[in-house]
Design a protein around this motif. Structure first.
Motif, PDB file in Angstrom:
ATOM      1  N   ASN A  41       9.111 -47.331 -27.986  1.00 33.05           N
ATOM      2  CA  ASN A  41       8.044 -48.043 -27.601  1.00 33.05           C
ATOM      3  C   ASN A  41       6.546 -47.826 -28.255  1.00 33.05           C
ATOM      4  OD1 ASN A  41      10.465 -50.169 -27.394  1.00 33.05           O
ATOM      5  ND2 ASN A  41      10.081 -50.105 -24.546  1.00 33.05           N
ATOM      6  N   VAL A  42       5.793 -48.698 -29.282  1.00 30.75           N
ATOM      7  CA  VAL A  42       4.789 -47.717 -29.180  1.00 30.75           C
ATOM      8  C   VAL A  42       3.726 -49.052 -28.720  1.00 30.75           C
ATOM      9  CG1 VAL A  42       2.553 -47.282 -30.933  1.00 30.75           C
ATOM     10  CG2 VAL A  42       5.211 -46.168 -31.120  1.00 30.75           C
ATOM     11  N   ILE A  43       2.987 -48.546 -27.602  1.00 26.40           N
ATOM     12  CA  ILE A  43       1.965 -49.578 -26.500  1.00 26.40           C
ATOM     13  C   ILE A  43       0.548 -48.772 -27.372  1.00 26.40           C
ATOM     14  CG2 ILE A  43       3.724 -50.030 -24.797  1.00 26.40           C
ATOM     15  CD1 ILE A  43       1.802 -48.347 -22.945  1.00 26.40           C
ATOM     16  N   LEU A  44       0.596 -47.937 -27.767  1.00 28.78           N
ATOM     17  CA  LEU A  44      -0.967 -48.409 -28.419  1.00 28.78           C
ATOM     18  C   LEU A  44      -1.197 -47.033 -29.607  1.00 28.78           C
ATOM     19  CD1 LEU A  44      -3.836 -48.751 -28.017  1.00 28.78           C
ATOM     20  CD2 LEU A  44      -4.579 -46.777 -26.628  1.00 28.78           C
ATOM     21  N   GLU A  62      -4.550 -40.108 -22.293  1.00 24.57           N
ATOM     22  CA  GLU A  62      -3.409 -39.715 -21.292  1.00 24.57           C
ATOM     23  C   GLU A  62      -3.563 -40.700 -19.936  1.00 24.57           C
ATOM     24  OE1 GLU A  62      -2.520 -34.799 -19.892  1.00 24.57           O
ATOM     25  OE2 GLU A  62      -4.133 -35.205 -21.132  1.00 24.57           O
ATOM     26  N   ALA A  63      -4.798 -40.509 -19.271  1.00 27.89           N
ATOM     27  CA  ALA A  63      -5.298 -41.628 -18.372  1.00 27.89           C
ATOM     28  C   ALA A  63      -4.386 -42.948 -18.319  1.00 27.89           C
ATOM     29  CB  ALA A  63      -6.685 -41.676 -18.808  1.00 27.89           C
ATOM     30  N   PHE A  64      -4.771 -43.341 -19.297  1.00 25.94           N
ATOM     31  CA  PHE A  64      -4.446 -44.766 -19.291  1.00 25.94           C
ATOM     32  C   PHE A  64      -2.655 -44.756 -19.218  1.00 25.94           C
ATOM     33  CE2 PHE A  64      -1.868 -47.728 -21.581  1.00 25.94           C
ATOM     34  CZ  PHE A  64      -2.476 -48.863 -21.566  1.00 25.94           C
ATOM     35  N   LEU A  65      -1.679 -44.023 -19.506  1.00 22.32           N
ATOM     36  CA  LEU A  65      -0.952 -43.782 -19.262  1.00 22.32           C
ATOM     37  C   LEU A  65      -0.717 -43.400 -17.899  1.00 22.32           C
ATOM     38  CD1 LEU A  65       0.711 -42.471 -22.387  1.00 22.32           C
ATOM     39  CD2 LEU A  65       1.554 -44.243 -22.104  1.00 22.32           C
ATOM     40  N   ALA A  67      -2.650 -44.262 -15.443  1.00 22.86           N
ATOM     41  CA  ALA A  67      -2.797 -45.775 -14.636  1.00 22.86           C
ATOM     42  C   ALA A  67      -1.798 -45.866 -14.446  1.00 22.86           C
ATOM     43  CB  ALA A  67      -4.188 -45.756 -15.550  1.00 22.86           C
ATOM     44  N   GLN A  68      -0.849 -45.888 -15.630  1.00 22.38           N
ATOM     45  CA  GLN A  68       0.050 -47.520 -15.700  1.00 22.38           C
ATOM     46  C   GLN A  68       1.128 -46.736 -14.610  1.00 22.38           C
ATOM     47  OE1 GLN A  68      -0.202 -50.391 -17.244  1.00 22.38           O
ATOM     48  NE2 GLN A  68      -2.261 -49.466 -16.950  1.00 22.38           N
ATOM     49  N   GLY A  69       0.735 -45.648 -14.414  1.00 24.77           N
ATOM     50  CA  GLY A  69       2.314 -44.793 -13.354  1.00 24.77           C
ATOM     51  C   GLY A  69       3.015 -44.459 -14.448  1.00 24.77           C
ATOM     52  N   ALA A  70       2.711 -43.612 -15.895  1.00 21.78           N
ATOM     53  CA  ALA A  70       3.372 -42.845 -16.323  1.00 21.78           C
ATOM     54  C   ALA A  70       4.061 -41.947 -15.732  1.00 21.78           C
ATOM     55  CB  ALA A  70       3.318 -43.526 -17.248  1.00 21.78           C
ATOM     56  N   SER A  71       4.882 -41.336 -16.214  1.00 18.84           N
ATOM     57  CA  SER A  71       5.532 -40.051 -15.825  1.00 18.84           C
ATOM     58  C   SER A  71       6.014 -38.964 -16.837  1.00 18.84           C
ATOM     59  CB  SER A  71       7.067 -39.518 -14.692  1.00 18.84           C
ATOM     60  OG  SER A  71       8.050 -40.475 -15.685  1.00 18.84           O
ATOM     61  N   ASN A  72       5.622 -37.845 -16.512  1.00 25.65           N
ATOM     62  CA  ASN A  72       6.072 -36.295 -17.483  1.00 25.65           C
ATOM     63  C   ASN A  72       4.872 -36.659 -19.074  1.00 25.65           C
ATOM     64  OD1 ASN A  72       7.366 -35.225 -19.206  1.00 25.65           O
ATOM     65  ND2 ASN A  72       9.256 -35.879 -19.951  1.00 25.65           N
ATOM     66  N   VAL A  73       3.578 -37.082 -18.638  1.00 23.92           N
ATOM     67  CA  VAL A  73       2.410 -37.504 -19.561  1.00 23.92           C
ATOM     68  C   VAL A  73       2.661 -36.036 -20.342  1.00 23.92           C
ATOM     69  CG1 VAL A  73       0.669 -38.880 -20.149  1.00 23.92           C
ATOM     70  CG2 VAL A  73       2.311 -39.477 -18.781  1.00 23.92           C
ATOM     71  N   LYS A  74       2.422 -36.159 -21.683  1.00 24.57           N
ATOM     72  CA  LYS A  74       2.277 -34.918 -22.530  1.00 24.57           C
ATOM     73  C   LYS A  74       1.464 -35.049 -23.976  1.00 24.57           C
ATOM     74  CE  LYS A  74       7.089 -34.647 -22.890  1.00 24.57           C
ATOM     75  NZ  LYS A  74       8.054 -33.277 -22.520  1.00 24.57           N
ATOM     76  N   VAL A  75       0.691 -34.357 -24.477  1.00 19.63           N
ATOM     77  CA  VAL A  75      -0.324 -34.317 -25.637  1.00 19.63           C
ATOM     78  C   VAL A  75       0.738 -33.870 -26.166  1.00 19.63           C
ATOM     79  CG1 VAL A  75      -2.191 -34.577 -26.812  1.00 19.63           C
ATOM     80  CG2 VAL A  75      -2.500 -35.671 -24.912  1.00 19.63           C
ATOM     81  N   LEU A  76       1.128 -33.861 -27.696  1.00 19.45           N
ATOM     82  CA  LEU A  76       1.738 -33.264 -28.816  1.00 19.45           C
ATOM     83  C   LEU A  76       1.722 -33.704 -29.782  1.00 19.45           C
ATOM     84  CD1 LEU A  76       5.226 -34.817 -27.727  1.00 19.45           C
ATOM     85  CD2 LEU A  76       4.564 -32.267 -26.861  1.00 19.45           C
ATOM     86  N   PRO A  77       1.395 -32.049 -30.818  1.00 23.60           N
ATOM     87  CA  PRO A  77       1.466 -32.426 -31.703  1.00 23.60           C
ATOM     88  C   PRO A  77       1.235 -33.550 -32.918  1.00 23.60           C
ATOM     89  CG  PRO A  77       2.030 -30.355 -31.567  1.00 23.60           C
ATOM     90  CD  PRO A  77       1.992 -30.746 -30.798  1.00 23.60           C
ATOM     91  N   GLY A  78       1.190 -34.009 -33.717  1.00 21.09           N
ATOM     92  CA  GLY A  78       1.324 -34.719 -34.717  1.00 21.09           C
ATOM     93  C   GLY A  78       1.714 -33.782 -36.349  1.00 21.09           C
ATOM     94  N   ALA A  79       1.877 -34.938 -37.083  1.00 24.51           N
ATOM     95  CA  ALA A  79       2.313 -34.476 -38.435  1.00 24.51           C
ATOM     96  C   ALA A  79       1.064 -33.095 -39.083  1.00 24.51           C
ATOM     97  CB  ALA A  79       2.516 -35.556 -39.559  1.00 24.51           C
ATOM     98  N   LYS A  84      -2.265 -36.005 -33.209  1.00 23.42           N
ATOM     99  CA  LYS A  84      -1.869 -36.354 -31.509  1.00 23.42           C
ATOM    100  C   LYS A  84      -1.143 -36.635 -31.257  1.00 23.42           C
ATOM    101  CE  LYS A  84      -4.697 -32.133 -30.539  1.00 23.42           C
ATOM    102  NZ  LYS A  84      -5.520 -31.792 -32.317  1.00 23.42           N
ATOM    103  N   ILE A  85      -0.127 -36.931 -30.795  1.00 25.10           N
ATOM    104  CA  ILE A  85       0.857 -37.846 -30.141  1.00 25.10           C
ATOM    105  C   ILE A  85       0.945 -37.583 -28.114  1.00 25.10           C
ATOM    106  CG2 ILE A  85       3.513 -38.692 -30.075  1.00 25.10           C
ATOM    107  CD1 ILE A  85       3.442 -37.803 -32.492  1.00 25.10           C
ATOM    108  N   VAL A  86       0.838 -38.632 -27.980  1.00 27.58           N
ATOM    109  CA  VAL A  86       0.466 -38.731 -25.935  1.00 27.58           C
ATOM    110  C   VAL A  86       2.076 -39.471 -25.743  1.00 27.58           C
ATOM    111  CG1 VAL A  86      -1.150 -39.894 -24.270  1.00 27.58           C
ATOM    112  CG2 VAL A  86      -1.920 -38.494 -26.623  1.00 27.58           C
ATOM    113  N   GLN A  87       2.158 -39.554 -25.500  1.00 27.43           N
ATOM    114  CA  GLN A  87       3.435 -39.534 -25.229  1.00 27.43           C
ATOM    115  C   GLN A  87       3.686 -39.687 -22.949  1.00 27.43           C
ATOM    116  OE1 GLN A  87       6.671 -38.382 -26.978  1.00 27.43           O
ATOM    117  NE2 GLN A  87       7.373 -36.480 -25.445  1.00 27.43           N
ATOM    118  N   GLY A  88       4.787 -40.538 -22.562  1.00 25.20           N
ATOM    119  CA  GLY A  88       5.083 -40.479 -20.984  1.00 25.20           C
ATOM    120  C   GLY A  88       6.243 -41.569 -20.698  1.00 25.20           C
ATOM    121  N   ILE A  89       7.021 -41.660 -20.005  1.00 23.60           N
ATOM    122  CA  ILE A  89       7.702 -42.793 -20.009  1.00 23.60           C
ATOM    123  C   ILE A  89       7.067 -43.530 -18.188  1.00 23.60           C
ATOM    124  CG2 ILE A  89       9.862 -42.620 -18.382  1.00 23.60           C
ATOM    125  CD1 ILE A  89      10.797 -39.973 -19.799  1.00 23.60           C
ATOM    126  N   LEU A  90       6.836 -45.115 -18.943  1.00 24.77           N
ATOM    127  CA  LEU A  90       6.471 -46.643 -17.979  1.00 24.77           C
ATOM    128  C   LEU A  90       7.355 -46.407 -16.646  1.00 24.77           C
ATOM    129  CD1 LEU A  90       4.552 -48.297 -20.505  1.00 24.77           C
ATOM    130  CD2 LEU A  90       3.613 -46.504 -19.127  1.00 24.77           C
TER     131      LEU A  90
END
Length: 94
Positions: A41-44, A62-65, A67-79, A84-90
């Protein structure tokens, strides 16, 4: 309008349509296959200056995720190197 001008206009419109269609197909092919097939789910989504995108935008995302309580937040390389791809589990997704 003569028949030859009408044919030229239709041919020109067809060529423009094919160019636009080719661009759309090319642009979609630039999305990494992992991003197309993953159930995410892309939220931003941010796009713009590489000056901001290189460090500031990923840090803010990353800070936004977090702050929303996301876990496993990480910054990954893009194409490409600038992406950059920032992902986490809300909490609502776990």
């Amino acid at each position: 309008m003569s028949l030859s001008r009408l044919r030229l206009s239709l041919l020109s419109a067809g060529v423009v349509f094919l160019i636009l269609l080719g661009f759309v197909v090319w642009r979609d092919s630039q999305i990494p296959s992992s991003a197309r097939t993953a159930k995410q789910n892309v939220i931003l989504r941010l796009a713009g200056s590489n000056t901001i995108g290189a460090a500031m935008a990923p840090s803010l995302a990353e800070a936004f995720l977090k702050a929303q309580g996301a876990s496993n937040v990480k910054v990954l390389p893009g194409a490409n190197p600038e992406e950059k791809i920032v992902q986490g589990i809300l909490p609502s997704q776990s």
